[in-house]
Write a protein that holds these residues in place. Structure first.
Motif, PDB file in Angstrom:
ATOM      1  N   LEU A  32      23.202 -27.023   7.743  1.00  0.00           N
ATOM      2  CA  LEU A  32      21.874 -26.409   7.797  1.00  0.00           C
ATOM      3  C   LEU A  32      21.483 -25.910   9.184  1.00  0.00           C
ATOM      4  O   LEU A  32      20.845 -24.862   9.305  1.00  0.00           O
ATOM      5  CB  LEU A  32      20.806 -27.383   7.294  1.00  0.00           C
ATOM      6  N   ASP A  33      21.852 -26.632  10.216  1.00  0.00           N
ATOM      7  CA  ASP A  33      21.447 -26.242  11.568  1.00  0.00           C
ATOM      8  C   ASP A  33      22.617 -25.746  12.419  1.00  0.00           C
ATOM      9  O   ASP A  33      22.509 -25.656  13.641  1.00  0.00           O
ATOM     10  CB  ASP A  33      20.736 -27.421  12.243  1.00  0.00           C
ATOM     11  N   LEU A  39      30.039 -20.859  12.014  1.00  0.00           N
ATOM     12  CA  LEU A  39      30.577 -20.972  10.658  1.00  0.00           C
ATOM     13  C   LEU A  39      31.515 -19.812  10.324  1.00  0.00           C
ATOM     14  O   LEU A  39      32.081 -19.750   9.236  1.00  0.00           O
ATOM     15  CB  LEU A  39      29.436 -21.012   9.634  1.00  0.00           C
ATOM     16  N   GLY A  40      31.668 -18.886  11.274  1.00  0.00           N
ATOM     17  CA  GLY A  40      32.572 -17.766  11.079  1.00  0.00           C
ATOM     18  C   GLY A  40      31.919 -16.526  10.502  1.00  0.00           C
ATOM     19  O   GLY A  40      32.609 -15.609  10.061  1.00  0.00           O
ATOM     20  N   TYR A  41      30.588 -16.471  10.493  1.00  0.00           N
ATOM     21  CA  TYR A  41      29.877 -15.314   9.940  1.00  0.00           C
ATOM     22  C   TYR A  41      29.207 -14.530  11.057  1.00  0.00           C
ATOM     23  O   TYR A  41      28.258 -14.989  11.680  1.00  0.00           O
ATOM     24  CB  TYR A  41      28.845 -15.761   8.904  1.00  0.00           C
ATOM     25  N   GLU A  42      29.729 -13.341  11.299  1.00  0.00           N
ATOM     26  CA  GLU A  42      29.181 -12.447  12.313  1.00  0.00           C
ATOM     27  C   GLU A  42      28.076 -11.595  11.694  1.00  0.00           C
ATOM     28  O   GLU A  42      27.790 -11.691  10.510  1.00  0.00           O
ATOM     29  CB  GLU A  42      30.299 -11.564  12.877  1.00  0.00           C
ATOM     30  N   VAL A  66      16.956 -11.034   9.552  1.00  0.00           N
ATOM     31  CA  VAL A  66      18.338 -11.434   9.303  1.00  0.00           C
ATOM     32  C   VAL A  66      19.021 -11.826  10.612  1.00  0.00           C
ATOM     33  O   VAL A  66      19.699 -12.842  10.681  1.00  0.00           O
ATOM     34  CB  VAL A  66      19.115 -10.305   8.593  1.00  0.00           C
ATOM     35  N   THR A  67      18.820 -11.047  11.655  1.00  0.00           N
ATOM     36  CA  THR A  67      19.468 -11.359  12.926  1.00  0.00           C
ATOM     37  C   THR A  67      18.802 -12.533  13.645  1.00  0.00           C
ATOM     38  O   THR A  67      19.464 -13.273  14.363  1.00  0.00           O
ATOM     39  CB  THR A  67      19.514 -10.134  13.856  1.00  0.00           C
ATOM     40  N   ASP A  68      17.503 -12.728  13.443  1.00  0.00           N
ATOM     41  CA  ASP A  68      16.796 -13.839  14.089  1.00  0.00           C
ATOM     42  C   ASP A  68      17.079 -15.183  13.423  1.00  0.00           C
ATOM     43  O   ASP A  68      16.985 -16.223  14.071  1.00  0.00           O
ATOM     44  CB  ASP A  68      15.282 -13.595  14.095  1.00  0.00           C
ATOM     45  N   ALA A  69      17.391 -15.166  12.139  1.00  0.00           N
ATOM     46  CA  ALA A  69      17.657 -16.411  11.412  1.00  0.00           C
ATOM     47  C   ALA A  69      19.105 -16.813  11.665  1.00  0.00           C
ATOM     48  O   ALA A  69      20.005 -16.503  10.889  1.00  0.00           O
ATOM     49  CB  ALA A  69      17.383 -16.214   9.919  1.00  0.00           C
ATOM     50  N   ALA A  70      19.324 -17.515  12.759  1.00  0.00           N
ATOM     51  CA  ALA A  70      20.676 -17.790  13.233  1.00  0.00           C
ATOM     52  C   ALA A  70      21.361 -18.966  12.540  1.00  0.00           C
ATOM     53  O   ALA A  70      22.560 -19.173  12.726  1.00  0.00           O
ATOM     54  CB  ALA A  70      20.645 -18.048  14.732  1.00  0.00           C
ATOM     55  N   PHE A  75      17.520 -19.102   7.786  1.00  0.00           N
ATOM     56  CA  PHE A  75      17.741 -18.011   6.845  1.00  0.00           C
ATOM     57  C   PHE A  75      17.123 -18.340   5.483  1.00  0.00           C
ATOM     58  O   PHE A  75      16.445 -17.507   4.882  1.00  0.00           O
ATOM     59  CB  PHE A  75      19.245 -17.750   6.704  1.00  0.00           C
ATOM     60  N   ILE A  76      17.341 -19.548   5.006  1.00  0.00           N
ATOM     61  CA  ILE A  76      16.775 -19.988   3.722  1.00  0.00           C
ATOM     62  C   ILE A  76      15.255 -19.947   3.769  1.00  0.00           C
ATOM     63  O   ILE A  76      14.604 -19.502   2.820  1.00  0.00           O
ATOM     64  CB  ILE A  76      17.290 -21.396   3.366  1.00  0.00           C
ATOM     65  N   GLU A  77      14.668 -20.400   4.866  1.00  0.00           N
ATOM     66  CA  GLU A  77      13.198 -20.371   5.012  1.00  0.00           C
ATOM     67  C   GLU A  77      12.688 -18.927   4.975  1.00  0.00           C
ATOM     68  O   GLU A  77      11.673 -18.638   4.338  1.00  0.00           O
ATOM     69  CB  GLU A  77      12.779 -21.050   6.312  1.00  0.00           C
ATOM     70  N   ALA A  78      13.389 -18.026   5.645  1.00  0.00           N
ATOM     71  CA  ALA A  78      12.956 -16.622   5.680  1.00  0.00           C
ATOM     72  C   ALA A  78      13.051 -15.976   4.302  1.00  0.00           C
ATOM     73  O   ALA A  78      12.136 -15.264   3.879  1.00  0.00           O
ATOM     74  CB  ALA A  78      13.789 -15.851   6.701  1.00  0.00           C
ATOM     75  N   VAL A  79      14.131 -16.237   3.588  1.00  0.00           N
ATOM     76  CA  VAL A  79      14.267 -15.689   2.235  1.00  0.00           C
ATOM     77  C   VAL A  79      13.218 -16.316   1.325  1.00  0.00           C
ATOM     78  O   VAL A  79      12.568 -15.627   0.530  1.00  0.00           O
ATOM     79  CB  VAL A  79      15.681 -15.911   1.679  1.00  0.00           C
ATOM     80  N   GLY A  80      13.016 -17.619   1.450  1.00  0.00           N
ATOM     81  CA  GLY A  80      12.016 -18.308   0.647  1.00  0.00           C
ATOM     82  C   GLY A  80      10.617 -17.738   0.835  1.00  0.00           C
ATOM     83  O   GLY A  80       9.846 -17.637  -0.118  1.00  0.00           O
TER      84      GLY A  80
END
Length: 90
Positions: A32-33, A39-42, A66-70, A75-80
């Motif tokens: 989560l953090d 994690l290998g995701y650019e 998307v770029t700020d949710a590192a 990311f989950i909070e932003a989509v939520g």
């Protein structure tokens, strides 16, 4: 709009469908953090992920979000926040 929540399981599924998994990375661990980069995701993988989320959930995700949710948590909070019903004044 769906009352569906966007969860870590949803994110992992979409990440794997769109970009696969980096060798040696265990997405089933406590991630989560952990920064997406670790994690290998650019950025390109995250843009693909956000596009898939937009299509599947019918939301619009701001590129800056998307770029700020590192991390997965951010990311989950932003989509939520995009999935949450908007309160309207009566």
């Amino acid at each position: 709009m769906s009352a569906h929540r966007f969860t870590l399981e949803d994110l992992k599924r979409i990440l794997l469908e769109g970009a696969g998994a980096a060798e040696g990375v265990d997405l089933d661990g406590d991630i989560l953090d952990t920064p997406f980069e670790d994690l290998g995701y650019e950025s390109l993988a995250m843009l693909e992920t956000s596009s898939r989320i937009e299509r599947e959930y019918g939301v619009t995700l701001d590129e800056d979000m998307v770029t700020d949710a590192a991390t997965p948590r951010r990311f989950i909070e932003a989509v939520g926040a995009q999935l949450a019903p908007t309160a309207t004044a009566a």
